[in-house]
Design an enzyme around this catalytic site. Structure first.
Site, short mmCIF file in Angstrom:
data_model
loop_
_atom_site.label_atom_id
_atom_site.label_comp_id
_atom_site.label_asym_id
_atom_site.label_seq_id
_atom_site.Cartn_x
_atom_site.Cartn_y
_atom_site.Cartn_z
N LYS A 186 0.82 -1.21 0.00
CA LYS A 186 0.00 0.00 0.00
C LYS A 186 0.87 1.28 0.00
CE LYS A 186 -4.09 -1.88 -0.11
NZ LYS A 186 -4.05 -3.32 0.11
C1 LIG Z 1 -5.43 -4.06 0.66
C2 LIG Z 1 -6.88 -3.86 0.69
C3 LIG Z 1 -7.67 -4.30 1.75
C4 LIG Z 1 -7.17 -5.18 2.85
O1 LIG Z 1 -6.07 -4.73 3.53
P1 LIG Z 1 -5.07 -5.78 4.23
O2 LIG Z 1 -4.26 -4.89 5.11
O3 LIG Z 1 -4.25 -6.44 3.16
O4 LIG Z 1 -5.90 -6.72 5.01
C5 LIG Z 1 -9.02 -4.00 1.73
N1 LIG Z 1 -9.57 -3.31 0.72
C6 LIG Z 1 -8.84 -2.87 -0.33
C7 LIG Z 1 -9.50 -2.08 -1.41
C8 LIG Z 1 -7.48 -3.16 -0.39
O5 LIG Z 1 -6.78 -2.77 -1.46
#
Ligand SMILES: *Cc1c(COP(=O)(O)O)cnc(C)c1O
Length: 398
Positions: A186
């Site tokens: 992210k």
């Molecule tokens: C990455 C992501 C998540 C989940 O996050 P994690 O930290 O990997 O559990 C949820 N929604 C979206 C749109 C994402 O890109």
């Protein structure tokens, strides 16, 4: 987009503070921690950056969505509206609190279509969950009006859009609850981690208690705390929070780099016939983590994605065929029996989405190409990339 690209000394210094004290847990051990409260500091930093009263860190973005639904008192028999184009975590989070995910079409914003949301509302609907995919948002004002009219809560999945805004408000702070992910890919990362933000005191109390076995977090003797509610463990560790603390300071500089690279690529593609860009709603500012564009047909989009790869342009996605992001490829939806850990009540409540008509979503997602914007590119690399992209697209169109 990924913060790991610029991972370095600042992150190490923060983590070393934690390692030196030896206190890896965010609560308690006051005497041993040399004054380090990394999770609390990161929550303060998030509250300031997101202009909200409360931020609470969690072990992941999926945990943040799950806890947000618990704050909204979503449970068995309730319905939550989510888009067909999302990350499968949206679907998982809804099921994990015993509720039913209701998939709804996306429009040219690649996010929830307000008209389709309105049609999907039933007496069981509790929450509308827009997902700001690839850095940009839905028509949130229209969704908010629908939520207000039907007495529903809005939970923003801002996991891919940290740093963007809508009507001057940071994404995540517009709805009743907003969720972020700090997983490794992210915009900013903790390794693994997530956060929930809200201006609602009651939601915040539920969030910190529910994510820590129901602890009330009053006083400084953890063993003597009361447990006013049921809870689970969705805590973040001090080590992960320490990494995030170094990264949040750099968020705005990351967004600036993304915007610069995005703008170069977009202007290059802007002159090509047949290329149309994703609509960003009026009053919305994306976080520039992806450049999204549409080709006139699905076939041309498929040809462009191959040509991009042949021309050495990596990190471009055709989500329509992706196993995690578009409902069509979710194998557990093709075979509802694969949801075996869930009760029959939930399985029976689920629509068989493989038989649903989402031709509007197919129309947009099937023609979309989504290129990740990296932080580490040199100016030379971005310009070369722009040239390669133009060549690839021209080779298909002509
Ligand atoms: C990455 C992501 C998540 C989940 O996050 P994690 O930290 O990997 O559990 C949820 N929604 C979206 C749109 C994402 O890109």
């Amino acid at each position: 987009m990924p913060g790991f690209e610029l991972f370095g000394e600042k992150e190490k210094a923060q983590v070393n503070d934690v390692l030196d004290s030896g206190v890896l847990m965010r609560y308690g051990f006051d005497g041993m921690r040399n004054g380090h409260w990394k999770a609390k500091e990161l929550e303060k930093a998030l509250e300031n950056r997101m202009q909200v009263n409360h931020a609470h860190l969690l072990s992941s973005g999926t945990a943040a969505l799950t806890v947000a639904l618990a704050c909204a008192k979503v449970g068995a028999g309730d319905e939550v509206i989510i888009p067909t184009f999302t990350f499968v975590a949206s679907f998982e989070a809804v099921l994990s609190v015993g509720a039913i995910p209701v998939l709804v079409d996306v429009d040219d914003t690649l996010t929830l279509d307000p008209k389709a949301v309105e049609k999907a509302i039933t007496t069981k609907t509790k929450v509308v969950m827009p997902v700001h995919m690839c850095g940009s948002m839905a028509d949130l004002a229209a969704l908010k009006a629908i939520c207000d009219q039907h007495d529903l809560l809005m939970v923003e999945d801002s996991c891919q859009a940290i740093g963007g805004s809508y009507e001057g408000k940071p994404l995540g702070s517009y709805g009743d609850l907003g969720c972020f992910s700090f997983d490794y890919v992210k915009t900013i990362t903790c390794g693994e981690g997530g956060a929930l933000i809200t201006n609602n005191e009651e939601f915040y109390t539920t969030a910190h208690q529910f994510s820590d076995h129901g602890h009330d977090h009053i006083g400084n003797d953890r063993g003597a705390e009361n447990h006013p509610i049921l809870g689970y463990n969705y805590r973040i560790s001090e080590l992960h929070a320490a990494v995030g603390l170094a990264q949040i300071d750099r968020l705005d500089s990351f967004i600036d780099i993304q915007k610069k690279n995005y703008t170069i690529l977009r202007s290059a593609l802007d002159v090509l016939p047949g290329v149309a860009f994703r609509r960003v709603p009026e009053n919305g500012v994306e976080n520039y983590s992806f450049l999204n564009f549409y080709m006139p047909t699905e076939e041309l989009a498929r040809n462009v994605i191959s040509a991009l790869s042949e021309n050495g342009v990596d990190a471009c996605f055709y989500w329509y065929d992706n196993n995690w992001h578009y409902y069509k490829k979710w194998s557990h939806l093709k075979n509802l029996n694969s949801l075996s850990p869930l009760s029959d009540q939930i399985k029976n409540g689920l629509t068989d989405f493989s038989k649903s008509n989402f031709s509007q979503s197919d129309h947009w997602v099937g023609r979309n190409i989504s290129c990740l914007i990296k932080l580490g590119w040199t100016e030379e690399e971005v310009k070369q990339r722009a040239e390669n992209m133009i060549n690839a697209i021209k080779s298909v169109i002509n």
